[in-house]
Design a protein around this motif. Sequence first.
Motif, PDB file in Angstrom:
ATOM      1  N   ALA A 172      -4.235  -3.928  10.449  1.00 38.72           N
ATOM      2  CA  ALA A 172      -5.556  -3.885   9.825  1.00 38.72           C
ATOM      3  C   ALA A 172      -6.257  -2.574  10.150  1.00 38.72           C
ATOM      4  O   ALA A 172      -6.116  -2.032  11.248  1.00 38.72           O
ATOM      5  N   ASP A 173      -7.033  -2.051   9.185  1.00 37.28           N
ATOM      6  CA  ASP A 173      -7.811  -0.827   9.385  1.00 37.28           C
ATOM      7  C   ASP A 173      -9.309  -1.095   9.492  1.00 37.28           C
ATOM      8  O   ASP A 173     -10.057  -0.274  10.020  1.00 37.28           O
ATOM      9  N   MET A 174      -9.754  -2.215   8.955  1.00 40.64           N
ATOM     10  CA  MET A 174     -11.168  -2.556   8.934  1.00 40.64           C
ATOM     11  C   MET A 174     -11.280  -4.059   8.766  1.00 40.64           C
ATOM     12  O   MET A 174     -10.345  -4.709   8.288  1.00 40.64           O
ATOM     13  N   PHE A 175     -12.429  -4.617   9.164  1.00 40.30           N
ATOM     14  CA  PHE A 175     -12.700  -6.025   8.947  1.00 40.30           C
ATOM     15  C   PHE A 175     -13.966  -6.181   8.120  1.00 40.30           C
ATOM     16  O   PHE A 175     -14.898  -5.371   8.230  1.00 40.30           O
ATOM     17  N   ALA A 176     -14.005  -7.219   7.297  1.00 37.89           N
ATOM     18  CA  ALA A 176     -15.187  -7.526   6.500  1.00 37.89           C
ATOM     19  C   ALA A 176     -15.634  -8.944   6.786  1.00 37.89           C
ATOM     20  O   ALA A 176     -14.811  -9.862   6.900  1.00 37.89           O
ATOM     21  N   LEU A 218       0.828  -1.205   0.000  1.00 34.38           N
ATOM     22  CA  LEU A 218       0.000   0.000   0.000  1.00 34.38           C
ATOM     23  C   LEU A 218       0.863   1.255   0.000  1.00 34.38           C
ATOM     24  O   LEU A 218       1.996   1.260   0.470  1.00 34.38           O
ATOM     25  N   ARG A 219       0.270   2.323  -0.522  1.00 34.70           N
ATOM     26  CA  ARG A 219       0.985   3.590  -0.618  1.00 34.70           C
ATOM     27  C   ARG A 219       0.184   4.674   0.091  1.00 34.70           C
ATOM     28  O   ARG A 219      -1.043   4.671   0.080  1.00 34.70           O
ATOM     29  N   GLY A 220       0.918   5.622   0.646  1.00 38.35           N
ATOM     30  CA  GLY A 220       0.270   6.801   1.224  1.00 38.35           C
ATOM     31  C   GLY A 220      -0.769   6.441   2.266  1.00 38.35           C
ATOM     32  O   GLY A 220      -0.506   5.733   3.228  1.00 38.35           O
ATOM     33  N   ARG A 221      -1.992   6.899   2.024  1.00 41.09           N
ATOM     34  CA  ARG A 221      -3.080   6.724   2.997  1.00 41.09           C
ATOM     35  C   ARG A 221      -3.986   5.553   2.656  1.00 41.09           C
ATOM     36  O   ARG A 221      -5.080   5.428   3.217  1.00 41.09           O
ATOM     37  N   GLU A 222      -3.564   4.703   1.737  1.00 43.92           N
ATOM     38  CA  GLU A 222      -4.371   3.522   1.414  1.00 43.92           C
ATOM     39  C   GLU A 222      -4.505   2.623   2.645  1.00 43.92           C
ATOM     40  O   GLU A 222      -3.550   2.433   3.389  1.00 43.92           O
ATOM     41  N   ARG A 223      -5.697   2.072   2.817  1.00 42.74           N
ATOM     42  CA  ARG A 223      -5.987   1.287   4.013  1.00 42.74           C
ATOM     43  C   ARG A 223      -6.185  -0.191   3.685  1.00 42.74           C
ATOM     44  O   ARG A 223      -6.421  -0.565   2.539  1.00 42.74           O
ATOM     45  N   LEU A 224      -6.109  -1.006   4.723  1.00 39.41           N
ATOM     46  CA  LEU A 224      -6.223  -2.453   4.573  1.00 39.41           C
ATOM     47  C   LEU A 224      -7.461  -2.963   5.294  1.00 39.41           C
ATOM     48  O   LEU A 224      -7.581  -2.831   6.518  1.00 39.41           O
ATOM     49  N   CYS A 225      -8.364  -3.553   4.529  1.00 36.19           N
ATOM     50  CA  CYS A 225      -9.530  -4.235   5.094  1.00 36.19           C
ATOM     51  C   CYS A 225      -9.240  -5.732   5.058  1.00 36.19           C
ATOM     52  O   CYS A 225      -9.014  -6.307   3.993  1.00 36.19           O
ATOM     53  N   CYS A 226      -9.249  -6.360   6.215  1.00 38.69           N
ATOM     54  CA  CYS A 226      -8.992  -7.795   6.313  1.00 38.69           C
ATOM     55  C   CYS A 226     -10.316  -8.553   6.293  1.00 38.69           C
ATOM     56  O   CYS A 226     -11.188  -8.304   7.131  1.00 38.69           O
ATOM     57  N   VAL A 227     -10.458  -9.446   5.342  1.00 38.47           N
ATOM     58  CA  VAL A 227     -11.692 -10.222   5.211  1.00 38.47           C
ATOM     59  C   VAL A 227     -11.587 -11.449   6.117  1.00 38.47           C
ATOM     60  O   VAL A 227     -10.697 -12.290   5.947  1.00 38.47           O
ATOM     61  N   VAL A 228     -12.495 -11.533   7.072  1.00 37.37           N
ATOM     62  CA  VAL A 228     -12.455 -12.601   8.079  1.00 37.37           C
ATOM     63  C   VAL A 228     -13.762 -13.390   8.099  1.00 37.37           C
ATOM     64  O   VAL A 228     -14.136 -13.965   9.119  1.00 37.37           O
TER      65      VAL A 228
END
Length: 383
Positions: free
Chosen positions: A63-67, A32-42
Amino acid sequence: MAVRNQPETRWAWVEVDRGALRKNVRAFRRLLRGRERLCCVVKADAYGHGASECCQIMQQAGADMFAVATVAEGVQLRETGIKLPVLVLSEPPIEAIPTLLAYNVMPSVYTVEFALAYGECAVQAGTVGRYHLAIETGMNRIGVPCTEALEFRRSIDFHRGLECDGVFTHFATADDPDGWDYQLQRKRFDEAVAALRDAGLEVGTVHCDNTPATIFDPASHYDMVRVGIGLYGLMPCESARGRIELAPVMSVRARVTRTAHPAMGEGVGYGFTYRVPRTTVQICTLPIGYADGLARTLSNRMEVLYRGQRVRQVGNICMDQCMVAIQQTTVRPMPEAEVGDVMTIVGRDGDDEITMDEMAALRGTINYEVACGFGMRLDKVYV
């Protein structure tokens, strides 16, 4: 082989490698670059790896978010202390709306009926219902058709109980980023998002990348990527190998519960699909079967690892048990097993390894299904 931990009530289990999981999360963060975020699919209990425990590790690793796939999965995360945003990757039944609001779990939205009911319930609860707009761009599974996204938003945006927290789509052929189908889906998504923005509507977090798109197409990362199977050290497709270094997170092991030396010609298991040959054979029973994810279609076709060597599974795999044969030959002498000895169904033992991909190929399926199946009933041990 040495075992660091195991369940007390059954001699078959899934091992989940915490260190490998951390490594994989960090590997995707580095893409990821800059302010791109990571959503972890669980979803599906983190693809069989145990969502509650995995989320704690993922959160610490970046992780920034979960799905998740269901409202119940989202509630489980909240009840185990997860505070990060949680998104349900489909539109739940209207009856689930009070639960969504009570646990601060965001739904995907793509019908006016659900959206307005969600907004009404949110107002009555003294809050605002945040949601992500699912846009259909060609997979034909869920979402508002891309050409109708603007009209859809205009039909619900009057409601003070609603807030668009994000917009997304899902690629059907992300393993072929240069292909016409992938490029068309991305073009349709870009046009739908641009139409919303040009109309002055808030779109929130824009996201479309699954695991392969995250690896292959940095230009489509937008605000956030949604990574699933790759987090667990499994490749989404063969072409991803060499593009990112991942470590398998799950191993499946069992201890021998019985040994025997049936006479030549004796059958093993239901239907006697295997009979003891002329050579000396020790039959070992393992307490794992098709109810644990070891598909019956693998009967007489798969191998397990014992002391770093492959031994053949024999007879029809039962619901809760299976049998393997240790066959002595002059070419490959092997110590016989004793009750309590460990065998590896998936994972590494010594210099050899049985992978999810190997097992998936034998079954004619994908590694996703193999991992999820093992996670349904077997106890999980985190190492």
